[in-house]
Design a protein around this motif. Structure first.
Motif, PDB file in Angstrom:
ATOM      1  N   MET A 162      -1.128  -1.634  -3.917  1.00 27.77           N
ATOM      2  CA  MET A 162       0.229  -1.327  -5.501  1.00 27.77           C
ATOM      3  C   MET A 162       0.785  -1.924  -5.261  1.00 27.77           C
ATOM      4  SD  MET A 162       2.951   1.432  -4.569  1.00 27.77           S
ATOM      5  CE  MET A 162       2.383   2.777  -4.049  1.00 27.77           C
TER       6      MET A 162
ATOM      7  N   GLU B 274       0.309  -1.713 -11.062  1.00 27.34           N
ATOM      8  CA  GLU B 274      -0.987  -1.139 -11.116  1.00 27.34           C
ATOM      9  C   GLU B 274      -1.152  -3.020 -10.205  1.00 27.34           C
ATOM     10  OE1 GLU B 274      -4.460  -1.364 -14.112  1.00 27.34           O
ATOM     11  OE2 GLU B 274      -3.985   0.589 -13.942  1.00 27.34           O
TER      12      GLU B 274
ATOM     13  N   ASN C 119      -8.971   2.112  -4.558  1.00 27.02           N
ATOM     14  CA  ASN C 119      -7.953   2.611  -5.782  1.00 27.02           C
ATOM     15  C   ASN C 119      -8.815   1.534  -6.985  1.00 27.02           C
ATOM     16  OD1 ASN C 119      -6.362   0.879  -4.522  1.00 27.02           O
ATOM     17  ND2 ASN C 119      -4.497   1.925  -5.909  1.00 27.02           N
TER      18      ASN C 119
ATOM     19  N   LEU D 210      -3.907   5.546  -9.265  1.00 26.44           N
ATOM     20  CA  LEU D 210      -2.468   5.756  -8.236  1.00 26.44           C
ATOM     21  C   LEU D 210      -2.457   7.504  -8.712  1.00 26.44           C
ATOM     22  CD1 LEU D 210       0.222   3.815  -7.369  1.00 26.44           C
ATOM     23  CD2 LEU D 210      -1.337   3.852  -6.345  1.00 26.44           C
TER      24      LEU D 210
ATOM     25  N   GLY E 272       2.486   8.301  -4.332  1.00 27.77           N
ATOM     26  CA  GLY E 272       2.240   6.918  -5.106  1.00 27.77           C
ATOM     27  C   GLY E 272       2.896   7.074  -5.472  1.00 27.77           C
ATOM     28  N   ARG E 273       3.122   6.684  -7.116  1.00 27.90           N
ATOM     29  CA  ARG E 273       4.041   6.261  -8.093  1.00 27.90           C
ATOM     30  C   ARG E 273       5.192   6.723  -8.054  1.00 27.90           C
ATOM     31  NH1 ARG E 273       5.412   9.195 -12.186  1.00 27.90           N
ATOM     32  NH2 ARG E 273       3.556  10.814 -12.008  1.00 27.90           N
TER      33      ARG E 273
ATOM     34  N   HIS F  32       1.103  -1.482   0.161  1.00 26.56           N
ATOM     35  CA  HIS F  32      -0.127   0.201   0.179  1.00 26.56           C
ATOM     36  C   HIS F  32       0.679   1.263  -0.324  1.00 26.56           C
ATOM     37  CE1 HIS F  32      -3.534  -2.347   0.551  1.00 26.56           C
ATOM     38  NE2 HIS F  32      -3.091  -3.521   1.333  1.00 26.56           N
ATOM     39  N   CYS F  33       0.426   2.147  -0.266  1.00 24.48           N
ATOM     40  CA  CYS F  33       1.415   3.287  -0.500  1.00 24.48           C
ATOM     41  C   CYS F  33       1.358   4.055   0.908  1.00 24.48           C
ATOM     42  CB  CYS F  33       0.586   4.670  -0.870  1.00 24.48           C
ATOM     43  SG  CYS F  33       0.300   6.345  -1.385  1.00 24.48           S
TER      44      CYS F  33
ATOM     45  N   CYS G 128      -4.225   3.391  -0.767  1.00 23.71           N
ATOM     46  CA  CYS G 128      -4.038   2.979  -2.066  1.00 23.71           C
ATOM     47  C   CYS G 128      -2.931   1.509  -2.747  1.00 23.71           C
ATOM     48  CB  CYS G 128      -3.764   3.158  -3.280  1.00 23.71           C
ATOM     49  SG  CYS G 128      -5.079   4.969  -3.131  1.00 23.71           S
TER      50      CYS G 128
END
Length: 736
Positions: free
Chosen positions: A19, A33, A40, A44, A48-49, A9-10, A17
């Protein structure tokens, strides 16, 4: 998806979110993704990315630092030496001045395991009452209002997925488009489904641009606005009398208080016109189901608890709480702002959201900890009050995961208090502005380098999994607490394995309002890690005699809170998920009824005058997060948001003779900040806005007011009186 990707998670906001992390990219790991996570659904934001960038040894701490007596500089040192110094300082302060001379300050980004261990460390290893955390600055007013009205505080008492299915949402003081971008889709879907959106914000933000109706009240008047809407609901005969009779108490007093706020009076206070008030009340009442969602705007005020309470009263009067697709919710900000306040790092709480003053709660937790209940200290100071006491009777501070030099109100004063300490130890991922003041800095692991649980804004408990190894020389916060506890004579009781800590947390929380006893790492690994909603008591047990039977909780759980008891959204979804929806059967009060609380509007702690004629409000921007300690180390984010600014209306700019990007000084009774002007008609002409992510001369919190809400102890971040001055060149900020 990469075959070796790790679901996690972020590390930033309370959406948490989902991930996946896979090998690759310039930092050794890249975000992939994770569309299966329901919050989410793969989306993102830029923060987050780009989160792996902070894992780089180029920007983060990789070895302990100790301040040299000879040079006064922070220099590398071995771990054992650093821990010895911290342990000696804590022991000395306790021996010479008493246990309360040792302060502990935590963070809303710590995992549940860390928050739990930190609270236990303070109360057992140190014996101090002086512990609080920066989450006090986040949603404490909403938490206090929720406790008063419903008997329980969980940010959202329903899943985010319910939002698009309701009929009307009033969003108060939230700019989701910039603070939680993946959540904006829920509002978009709401409107696509035929629902309506009302946004309350003194600025026409990117979120307000999506609204069917935007109300722009004067900062600090959200309480009057809510009361004005309730007045109209009563006057127009649109209250739900049957619901009020069957499910609430205290209505007569709350109604009388609201009736003192007639529309024309509210228009004079707020600047929102009577036709706009009537339109908002009509939209809210015309919908078959409706919600009010608040965020920091109405909450970060010295009357934040009453303000949120007024919005809750509006929901109760119209039968919009404890019913499907209706209710009040708070959009928690920090990554683990919800879980971080549930398990013991708040000044007045024990694990499981138990009250520190409750003898039964003390006895239960003391038994889990193997100590005498009488040895546990009582409640201590709230966050700002603790920071204000530094250098006085609080002589030594251990700080984890917070950066109050940037994030605290009246930040110049707080910086001085930190400098006045006998000893400051900071455990952090990066060398933040606060860490730079420390005597010892301890480098600790971060989100992708450790396993642990977090609880998002829905009350959804999630497992963040370790995906990469930390650099050599970095230890976890649990290791730090274990090492310090051993030096303080507590060689046992502070494990370093997060799952072992969580197992103890489960026992400590069992039967409490935030009951995690039915949650385990094994269960959290199931179903693509979609999480479990608390309260989630162990099978066959629970608070107040509640039992879990096939996911359906019968009777009074968590102090009486009963919802859909874990009924899943769809018969084919598998095992129960705890309690996604609260209050559908009864509220968490002793009699099961929600409580109206009568409230009246009152002025801000500091209103404009001839010397300081303008209102300042603060907030966030899309590319930065909180104090910016991590995001300001990411090149891509800095390119998007390189520094602070002052947003002001063209009429105000013209009076000052200030143009776009001209430096402008914002001066309050607490200090002076300087930043470039951003001229826009999207803000009220009597108000200026500054983001609070940056230190130095553009530090917005140099200006903010430390007045505290009498219930939540939330500072008044969102409104203070200032004056503006054009400047020919940037001057150093003055601190007070």
């Amino acid at each position: 998806m990469h075959s070796t990707a790790t679901p996690t998670h972020c590390p930033y906001c309370a959406l948490q979110c989902g991930m996946n992390l896979a090998e690759g990219g310039p930092h050794g790991v890249e975000v992939v993704e994770r569309p299966g996570f329901p919050v989410n659904r793969g989306a993102l934001c830029g923060k987050g990315r780009t989160a792996p960038a902070v894992l780089s040894s180029r920007v983060r701490l990789t070895e302990p630092l100790v301040r040299s007596p000879a040079t006064g500089r922070l220099t590398p040192a071995p771990w054992e030496e650093a821990l010895d110094l911290v342990g000696d300082a804590l022991s000395r302060a306790r021996a010479e001045h008493g246990a309360d001379a040792c302060g502990v300050f935590g963070g809303g980004g710590l995992t549940n395991e860390k928050a739990y261990a930190l609270g236990k460390f303070a109360r057992v290893a140190l014996g101090t009452s002086q512990i609080d955390y920066n989450g006090r600055f986040c949603m404490s007013s909403a938490a206090a209002a929720g406790q008063r009205a419903f008997g329980l505080d969980r940010g959202l008492p329903f899943p985010l997925a319910d939002i698009p299915r309701t009929g009307c949402v009033i969003l108060v003081g939230s700019n989701l488009a910039e603070t939680m971008p993946p959540a904006l889709r829920y509002l978009t879907e709401l409107r696509e489904n035929g629902g309506t959106l009302i946004v309350v914000d003194p600025r026409r933000t990117r979120t307000a641009e999506q609204a069917d109706l935007h109300l722009a009240p004067r900062p600090g008047t959200d309480l009057a606005l809510a009361l004005g809407l309730l007045h109209l609901v009563v006057a127009d005969g649109r209250t739900d009398e049957r619901y009020i009779e069957e499910r609430t108490s205290g209505w007569e007093e709350a109604r009388a208080a609201a009736m003192a706020h007639w529309p024309e009076h509210v228009e004079r206070i707020t600047g929102v016109s009577v036709p706009e008030l009537r339109e908002a009340a009509g939209m809210f009442c015309d919908a078959d189901a409706a919600m009010v969602l608040t965020a920091r705007g109405p909450e970060q005020q010295a009357k934040g608890t009453d303000t949120v309470g007024a919005w809750i009263n509006l929901c109760l009067a119209t039968g919009r709480a404890g019913r499907p697709l209706s209710g009040y919710g708070c959009l928690t900000g920090q990554g683990n702002g919800q879980g971080g306040r549930e398990h013991g790092q708040k000044a007045d709480q024990l694990p499981g959201y138990r009250k520190l003053t409750d003898p039964a709660a003390r006895a239960h937790v003391a038994a889990v900890w193997g100590v005498d209940p009488g040895s546990l200290p009582g409640p201590g100071r709230s966050a700002y009050e603790l920071l204000d006491a530094l250098g006085g009777d609080v002589r030594t501070l251990l700080l984890m995961g917070s950066n109050p030099v940037v994030s605290a109100p009246r930040a110049g004063h707080v910086e001085e208090r930190l400098r006045s300490l006998d000893f400051l130890a900071v455990a952090d991922v990066v060398l933040s502005e606060t860490a730079r003041l420390a005597d010892v800095v301890l480098p600790v692991t971060q989100w992708a380098e450790e396993t642990g649980t977090v609880t998002n804004l829905e009350g959804r408990v999630l497992l963040r999994r370790r995906a990469v190894s930390a650099p050599p020389g970095v230890r976890s916060d649990l290791d730090v607490l274990h090492g310090l506890a051993a030096r303080l004579g507590h060689g046992k009781g502070f494990p370093t394995d997060p799952e072992e800590v969580f197992e103890e947390l489960r026992r400590a929380s069992a039967g409490g309002p935030a009951d995690y006893s039915g949650i385990s790492y094994g269960r959290l690994r199931e179903d693509d890690g979609a999480g479990l909603f608390w309260p989630c008591p162990a099978e066959g047990a629970g608070a107040g005699g509640a039992v879990e039977d096939g996911g359906r909780r019968e009777g009074a759980g968590a102090g009486g809170a009963v919802g859909d008891g874990g009924r899943r959204e769809g018969a084919a979804e598998g095992a129960p998920r705890g309690t996604p929806r609260l209050f559908l059967d009864r509220f968490a009060t002793e009699d099961g009824r929600a409580r109206f609380v009568p409230v009246v509007h009152r002025a801000a702690a500091e209103e404009p005058d001839a010397e300081y004629p303008v209102l300042l409000t603060t907030g966030r921007v899309l590319a930065q997060y909180q104090s910016g300690a991590q995001t300001r180390r990411v090149d891509e984010l800095n390119s998007a948001a390189p520094g602070p600014f002052v947003e002001l209306h063209p009429r105000l700019a013209a009076r000052l003779g200030v143009g776009e990007d001209d430096p402008v000084a914002v001066v309050s009774r607490r200090g002076r900040a300087v930043a470039p002007a951003r001229v826009t008609s999207a803000i009220r002409a009597d108000t200026v806005f500054m983001p609070f992510h940056w230190p130095g001369e553009g530090r917005a919190n140099t200006l903010t007011h430390p007045a505290l809400d009498p219930v939540s102890r939330m500072p008044e971040f969102k409104v203070c009186a200032v004056r503006l001055e054009p400047v020919e060149e940037v001057r150093p900020v003055e601190r007070s």
